[in-house]
Design a protein around this motif. Structure first.
Motif, PDB file in Angstrom:
ATOM      1  N   LEU A   5       0.849  -1.166   0.000  1.00  0.00           N
ATOM      2  CA  LEU A   5       0.000   0.000   0.000  1.00  0.00           C
ATOM      3  C   LEU A   5       0.892   1.225   0.000  1.00  0.00           C
ATOM      4  CD1 LEU A   5      -2.777  -0.959   2.545  1.00  0.00           C
ATOM      5  CD2 LEU A   5      -2.686  -1.330   0.105  1.00  0.00           C
ATOM      6  N   SER A  24      -4.643   3.562  -1.596  1.00  0.00           N
ATOM      7  CA  SER A  24      -3.861   4.509  -0.805  1.00  0.00           C
ATOM      8  C   SER A  24      -4.155   4.335   0.667  1.00  0.00           C
ATOM      9  CB  SER A  24      -4.219   5.934  -1.234  1.00  0.00           C
ATOM     10  OG  SER A  24      -3.666   6.855  -0.339  1.00  0.00           O
ATOM     11  N   MET A  25      -3.126   4.538   1.494  1.00  0.00           N
ATOM     12  CA  MET A  25      -3.300   4.491   2.938  1.00  0.00           C
ATOM     13  C   MET A  25      -3.177   5.881   3.534  1.00  0.00           C
ATOM     14  SD  MET A  25      -1.340   1.128   4.313  1.00  0.00           S
ATOM     15  CE  MET A  25      -1.572   1.669   5.981  1.00  0.00           C
ATOM     16  N   SER A  27      -5.162   8.019   4.646  1.00  0.00           N
ATOM     17  CA  SER A  27      -5.986   8.359   5.806  1.00  0.00           C
ATOM     18  C   SER A  27      -5.372   7.917   7.113  1.00  0.00           C
ATOM     19  CB  SER A  27      -7.380   7.736   5.651  1.00  0.00           C
ATOM     20  OG  SER A  27      -7.263   6.344   5.563  1.00  0.00           O
ATOM     21  N   PRO A  92      -0.168  -4.641   3.209  1.00  0.00           N
ATOM     22  CA  PRO A  92      -1.535  -4.783   3.689  1.00  0.00           C
ATOM     23  C   PRO A  92      -1.873  -6.161   4.240  1.00  0.00           C
ATOM     24  CG  PRO A  92      -1.517  -5.019   1.329  1.00  0.00           C
ATOM     25  CD  PRO A  92      -0.084  -4.766   1.737  1.00  0.00           C
ATOM     26  N   ASP A 207     -11.650   1.917   7.318  1.00  0.00           N
ATOM     27  CA  ASP A 207     -10.196   2.009   7.431  1.00  0.00           C
ATOM     28  C   ASP A 207      -9.736   1.279   8.685  1.00  0.00           C
ATOM     29  OD1 ASP A 207      -7.629   2.773   7.003  1.00  0.00           O
ATOM     30  OD2 ASP A 207      -7.913   4.866   7.579  1.00  0.00           O
ATOM     31  N   ASP A 231     -12.174  -3.497   1.074  1.00  0.00           N
ATOM     32  CA  ASP A 231     -11.260  -2.500   0.540  1.00  0.00           C
ATOM     33  C   ASP A 231      -9.851  -2.797   1.036  1.00  0.00           C
ATOM     34  OD1 ASP A 231      -9.762   0.091   0.335  1.00  0.00           O
ATOM     35  OD2 ASP A 231     -11.679   0.752  -0.501  1.00  0.00           O
ATOM     36  N   LYS A 233      -7.642  -0.920   1.897  1.00  0.00           N
ATOM     37  CA  LYS A 233      -7.201  -0.055   2.988  1.00  0.00           C
ATOM     38  C   LYS A 233      -7.307  -0.788   4.324  1.00  0.00           C
ATOM     39  CE  LYS A 233      -9.944   3.365   1.939  1.00  0.00           C
ATOM     40  NZ  LYS A 233     -10.634   4.675   2.005  1.00  0.00           N
ATOM     41  N   CYS A 235      -6.084  -3.470   6.619  1.00  0.00           N
ATOM     42  CA  CYS A 235      -4.846  -4.235   6.749  1.00  0.00           C
ATOM     43  C   CYS A 235      -5.075  -5.442   7.655  1.00  0.00           C
ATOM     44  CB  CYS A 235      -3.740  -3.357   7.330  1.00  0.00           C
ATOM     45  SG  CYS A 235      -3.256  -2.018   6.239  1.00  0.00           S
TER      46      CYS A 235
END
Length: 323
Positions: A5, A24-25, A27, A92, A207, A231, A233, A235
């Motif tokens: 990621l 994308s991480m 956030s 991730p 998230d 998603d 995002k 992990c």
């Protein structure tokens, strides 16, 4: 390899090679970098590389020695260093494995890094898994807060962990992925629809950072579905999932491909052999090492890009045996 990621707060190229999509991480980049800073100084001091003499694999991996753990405390120091690299890389999907029943000293006893004379009891194995989860709680809770979920197999295991950890839990969620029963786990419908409920819970959290504690077949099946449907995002870190070094069914093979072996310590050949992998800045080879018991200091005898299979382990140790 699994996809990385992309963290806007870190440098270096991002890799993506399999069917799991890259996201994308941004956030949670700041929180992860804060965590990375917190543990980074320990990771740089310990598990470091030091110069050594030439070896046959130096043209592939370079000519630096990777510090091999000789005690359970050294294992923990190396783990922290590996987690630092994991965070900076933005992996991730990661897998962490320690020897079954190896207690880390977080509740009472710290076991030596040897094969025990008596097979660890089920209770000891549960304690060891719980202590490893507690180590990850300590490393991540400040940075991730309520985005961190520590997920056990059963309600009883989750309840016991919360009771033992007390206020140390902080804002993290300590839950279970139970199939059902009189009490519902946070990832259970109560009607046996564990995978669907687990996936929906993850989608609702968005998230999230999920640490799965010693998942077995039912939980692994749910995880296999989740990594495709949620998603990226979200992990995942698997603790002692036993994806490697044991029985190789299709489910474990699939997950072993999807999850990077971020940290792996396995004792083989009655404890005289060590299989080791730790994430490094740069190449992260699998290492086979020999120990002359009762000394637990290990001497490296082989490196490889892929996990060494049992026949390869036997061959390497036979070649490196004292005449």
């Amino acid at each position: 390899a699994v996809p990385h990621l992309r963290l806007r707060t870190t440098s270096g190229p991002s890799r993506s090679t399999n069917r799991f999509k890259v996201a994308s991480m941004s956030s949670k980049g700041a929180a992860l970098v804060a965590f990375c800073t917190a543990v980074g100084c320990q990771g740089r001091r310990r598990g470091c590389k030091t110069p050594r003499g030439a070896a046959p694999w130096d043209n592939i991996f370079g000519g630096e020695e990777i510090k091999l753990p000789y005690s359970t405390k050294e294992v923990m120091d190396s783990l922290k260093s590996s987690v630092e690299v994991l965070v900076k890389s933005g992996l991730p999907r990661a897998d962490v494995e320690l020897p079954a029943g190896l207690r880390l000293g977080l509740e009472n006893v710290m076991d030596p890094l040897i094969v025990p004379e008596v097979e660890p009891s089920a209770e000891q194995i549960l304690q060891a898994d719980r202590e490893l989860a507690r180590a990850f709680l300590a490393m991540f809770k400040k940075a991730l807060k309520n985005r961190l979920s520590i997920v056990f197999r059963t309600n009883k295991q989750a309840a016991q962990a919360k009771q033992l950890w007390g206020k140390a839990v902080g804002e993290a969620r300590v839950v279970s992925m139970a199939k059902g029963g009189t009490k519902k786990g946070a990832f259970s419908s109560g009607e046996g629809e564990m995978a669907a409920s687990f996936i929906q819970s993850l989608k609702d959290m968005g998230d999230a950072f999920v640490v799965m504690v010693a998942p077995r077949k039912a939980q692994l099946e749910a995880i296999a579905r989740a990594v495709e449907e949620v998603d990226s995002k979200t992990c995942f870190i698997l603790l002692n999932a036993r994806l490697r070094g044991g029985r190789k069914d299709s489910l474990r093979q699939e997950l072993a491909t999807a999850f990077s072996p971020a940290f792996h310590v396995r004792l083989v050949a009655k404890g005289e052999g060590l299989v080791f992998r730790q994430l490094q800045d740069g190449s992260s080879p699998w290492i086979l090492a020999r120990r002359k018991l009762p000394s637990t200091v290990a001497t490296e005898v082989s490196r490889s890009l892929e996990e060494p299979m049992p026949d390869r382990i036997e061959e390497v140790f036979a070649q490196s045996a004292d005449p």
